[in-house]
Design an enzyme around this catalytic site. Structure first.
Site, PDB file in Angstrom:
ATOM      1  N   MET A  74      70.397  57.261 -33.005  1.00 36.15           N
ATOM      2  CA  MET A  74      69.882  58.455 -32.346  1.00 36.15           C
ATOM      3  C   MET A  74      70.443  59.709 -32.988  1.00 36.15           C
ATOM      4  SD  MET A  74      67.757  59.425 -30.268  1.00 36.15           S
ATOM      5  CE  MET A  74      67.291  60.867 -29.371  1.00 36.15           C
ATOM      6  N   TYR A  75      71.689  59.665 -33.400  1.00 30.59           N
ATOM      7  CA  TYR A  75      72.292  60.812 -34.085  1.00 30.59           C
ATOM      8  C   TYR A  75      71.484  61.141 -35.347  1.00 30.59           C
ATOM      9  CZ  TYR A  75      75.649  63.619 -36.676  1.00 30.59           C
ATOM     10  OH  TYR A  75      76.250  64.611 -37.390  1.00 30.59           O
TER      11      TYR A  75
END
Length: 107
Positions: A74-75
């Site tokens: 997700m980062y």
């Protein structure tokens, strides 16, 4: 089945975690594994400019388009999206203010 092609339909709204889980379970149950994933989920809840877009619309777009598999995944997704957002925002602001805008993204 026709010409060796077999299909299966499963209802799956990608913003619903139970639907996603059900899709994976039914696919693996029927075919034994997942060989290819085509991610084509999309939404267009607004045609507003970036500066005029409500937070609820942004939340819906993130919910549909960027479903995390792990915290690091997700980062990376958010950093990639930030690059495109910065380019689009710079273009929108330069049209709005009739000037050249220099926008930078630090990831």
């Amino acid at each position: 089945m026709s010409k060796g092609i077999e299909v299966m339909g499963v209802v799956c709204h990608v913003s619903n975690p139970h639907h996603r889980h059900d899709l994976i379970e039914k696919t693996v149950q029927k075919y034994g594994h997942i060989g290819i994933v085509v991610s084509n989920a999309a939404a267009n809840p607004s045609v507003d400019n970036i500066l005029d877009t409500r937070a609820s619309v942004l939340d819906k777009l993130w919910e549909i388009s960027y479903l995390p598999q792990s915290s690091m995944a997700m980062y990376g997704v958010t950093k990639t999206a930030l690059l495109e957002l910065t380019k689009a925002l710079a273009a929108e602001m330069s049209e709005l203010y009739s000037s050249w805008i220099c926008a930078h993204t630090f990831c």
